[in-house]
Motif scaffolding. Structure first.
Motif, PDB file in Angstrom:
ATOM      1  N   ARG A   2       0.842  -1.178   0.000  1.00  0.00           N
ATOM      2  CA  ARG A   2       0.000   0.000   0.000  1.00  0.00           C
ATOM      3  C   ARG A   2       0.883   1.234   0.000  1.00  0.00           C
ATOM      4  O   ARG A   2       1.826   1.347   0.763  1.00  0.00           O
ATOM      5  CB  ARG A   2      -0.906  -0.014   1.241  1.00  0.00           C
ATOM      6  N   PHE A   3       0.515   2.145  -0.878  1.00  0.00           N
ATOM      7  CA  PHE A   3       1.297   3.383  -1.007  1.00  0.00           C
ATOM      8  C   PHE A   3       0.581   4.501  -0.298  1.00  0.00           C
ATOM      9  O   PHE A   3      -0.634   4.567  -0.259  1.00  0.00           O
ATOM     10  CB  PHE A   3       1.473   3.749  -2.491  1.00  0.00           C
ATOM     11  N   MET A  12       5.859   3.815   1.611  1.00  0.00           N
ATOM     12  CA  MET A  12       5.339   2.480   1.909  1.00  0.00           C
ATOM     13  C   MET A  12       5.737   2.134   3.345  1.00  0.00           C
ATOM     14  O   MET A  12       6.871   2.373   3.761  1.00  0.00           O
ATOM     15  CB  MET A  12       5.924   1.461   0.937  1.00  0.00           C
ATOM     16  N   TYR A  13       4.810   1.621   4.057  1.00  0.00           N
ATOM     17  CA  TYR A  13       5.058   1.267   5.458  1.00  0.00           C
ATOM     18  C   TYR A  13       5.827  -0.046   5.525  1.00  0.00           C
ATOM     19  O   TYR A  13       5.436  -1.035   4.917  1.00  0.00           O
ATOM     20  CB  TYR A  13       3.717   1.147   6.189  1.00  0.00           C
ATOM     21  N   ASN A  14       6.906  -0.023   6.348  1.00  0.00           N
ATOM     22  CA  ASN A  14       7.745  -1.208   6.546  1.00  0.00           C
ATOM     23  C   ASN A  14       7.461  -1.746   7.929  1.00  0.00           C
ATOM     24  O   ASN A  14       7.784  -1.118   8.932  1.00  0.00           O
ATOM     25  CB  ASN A  14       9.234  -0.857   6.414  1.00  0.00           C
ATOM     26  N   PRO A  15       6.808  -2.953   7.996  1.00  0.00           N
ATOM     27  CA  PRO A  15       6.455  -3.479   9.316  1.00  0.00           C
ATOM     28  C   PRO A  15       7.657  -3.908  10.142  1.00  0.00           C
ATOM     29  O   PRO A  15       7.556  -4.039  11.358  1.00  0.00           O
ATOM     30  CB  PRO A  15       5.555  -4.659   8.971  1.00  0.00           C
ATOM     31  N   LYS A  16       8.749  -4.129   9.500  1.00  0.00           N
ATOM     32  CA  LYS A  16       9.931  -4.549  10.265  1.00  0.00           C
ATOM     33  C   LYS A  16      10.541  -3.367  10.991  1.00  0.00           C
ATOM     34  O   LYS A  16      10.933  -3.470  12.156  1.00  0.00           O
ATOM     35  CB  LYS A  16      10.953  -5.193   9.338  1.00  0.00           C
ATOM     36  N   THR A  17      10.668  -2.269  10.260  1.00  0.00           N
ATOM     37  CA  THR A  17      11.282  -1.077  10.887  1.00  0.00           C
ATOM     38  C   THR A  17      10.236  -0.197  11.543  1.00  0.00           C
ATOM     39  O   THR A  17      10.578   0.737  12.254  1.00  0.00           O
ATOM     40  CB  THR A  17      12.057  -0.271   9.831  1.00  0.00           C
ATOM     41  N   LEU A  18       8.963  -0.526  11.236  1.00  0.00           N
ATOM     42  CA  LEU A  18       7.844   0.255  11.765  1.00  0.00           C
ATOM     43  C   LEU A  18       7.934   1.710  11.315  1.00  0.00           C
ATOM     44  O   LEU A  18       7.585   2.639  12.041  1.00  0.00           O
ATOM     45  CB  LEU A  18       7.779   0.166  13.300  1.00  0.00           C
ATOM     46  N   GLU A  19       8.393   1.920  10.102  1.00  0.00           N
ATOM     47  CA  GLU A  19       8.523   3.274   9.564  1.00  0.00           C
ATOM     48  C   GLU A  19       8.029   3.279   8.122  1.00  0.00           C
ATOM     49  O   GLU A  19       7.979   2.263   7.445  1.00  0.00           O
ATOM     50  CB  GLU A  19       9.977   3.729   9.628  1.00  0.00           C
ATOM     51  N   TYR A  20       7.676   4.527   7.668  1.00  0.00           N
ATOM     52  CA  TYR A  20       7.334   4.719   6.264  1.00  0.00           C
ATOM     53  C   TYR A  20       8.605   4.992   5.487  1.00  0.00           C
ATOM     54  O   TYR A  20       9.404   5.859   5.854  1.00  0.00           O
ATOM     55  CB  TYR A  20       6.358   5.891   6.096  1.00  0.00           C
TER      56      TYR A  20
END
Length: 327
Positions: A2-3, A12-20
């Motif tokens: 999802r953009f 794009m949200y990165n669930p590993k780093t918990l950052e966009y």
């Protein structure tokens, strides 16, 4: 995937780093995003149009609605005016029947003619497809009936006008005096109606009025007319009959000598014969009859021209006398 877009920058949200994290979508991805947003916009626009059409009228529909309301109001007013016209027409019809036609002794117009409508159920079929067709058809029906009744009444008034123009001549023709000079009313012997027959001594209908008088007394025409009979007639002896027109005839019986002949025109008060004792008679007298439309009428109703109201009342009493008749 999802953009998240802000000012043409995509994340794009990165669930590993918990950052966009900033990304750079491909041309295909950007086309899909644009197409999706455009589709949402179109759907919202269509929904808005349908909602507007459902809850709000278009200018043309609003105009037509106003025109329909105006037409309904006009038809209601027309119904009221038709009702008023019917009331006026009904009053004219009542006057026509109970006053004017009574004065001129004209035949009544049957209610079946005065109140007749129109036949056929498909007469107004061409109006059934219109908006508000029920009120349109009903109003048209009432207008047609009113129009027809006005036509009948118009013809009736024209007939009465013609009768009025002829009234003066009619007054000269209608029997209006006694057939002999009888100012003191002493010569009236018997009147119209059931009487005792002088020959059989049984009750018999007397179709005229008897005037006891000497032989040779002058007999007068009681109205203008034409002599249609001046000869012997069964039971009446020597007899004269006058046709006055307007459905009136008079008969003078038991006379002695004729002063007129068939086909001769006579005027009211003119001498037509002298009294006698011919035919079925118990003594010198004049038998006088008035015939209207082929039926005998009481002669006492036709002496108004040469009598005062008091004398006329006295004559009516004499005419109701139940004594013996002379023929």
């Amino acid at each position: 995937m999802r953009f998240f877009r802000t000012r043409k920058t995509y994340y794009m949200y990165n669930p590993k780093t918990l950052e966009y994290e900033r990304v750079y979508p491909s041309a295909k991805q950007r086309f899909i995003i644009i197409l999706r947003n455009l589709s949402y916009g179109i759907l919202i626009g269509i929904a808005s149009i349908f909602a507007f059409m459902y809850f709000f009228d278009s200018p043309m529909e609003a105009l037509l609605g106003k025109e329909n309301k105006l037409l309904e109001t006009q038809y209601e007013l027309l119904q009221m005016r038709i009702e008023e016209a019917n009331d006026i027409l009904e009053d004219m019809q009542q006057r026509d029947e109970n006053l004017y036609r009574a004065i001129f002794r004209a035949d009544s117009i049957p209610a079946s003619i005065r109140k007749s409508g129109f036949g056929g159920s498909n007469r107004y079929e061409h109006l059934s497809g219109m908006s508000n067709s029920e009120i349109v058809i009903e109003t048209t029906k009432r207008m047609d009936i009113l129009k027809k009744q006005l036509y009948v009444q118009s013809n009736s008034l024209e007939e009465l006008i013609a009768l009025g123009k002829d009234l003066e001549n009619k007054f000269h023709c209608i029997p209006a005096i006694q057939p002999i000079s009888n100012k003191d009313l002493k010569r009236a012997a018997s009147g119209f109606g059931m009487r005792i027959d002088p020959f059989t001594h049984l009750p018999r209908f007397h179709a005229g009025m008897d005037f006891a008088t000497n032989i040779g007394t002058e007999i007068y025409a009681t109205g203008d007319g034409v002599i249609t009979h001046a000869s012997w007639k069964q039971d009446y002896g020597n007899c004269v009959v006058i046709d006055h027109g307007y459905d009136y005839q008079t008969l003078y019986g038991h006379i002695d000598k004729y002063k007129v002949k068939v086909g001769q025109k006579v005027s009211r008060g003119e001498v037509i014969a002298t009294s006698g004792n011919t035919g079925r008679s118990k003594g010198p007298h004049v038998h006088y009859e008035v015939i209207y439309k082929g039926r005998h009428d009481n002669p006492a109703n036709y002496y108004y021209k040469d009598m005062t109201p008091e004398d006329y009342d006295k004559m009516l009493q004499i005419s109701r006398n139940h004594g013996n008749i002379m023929d």
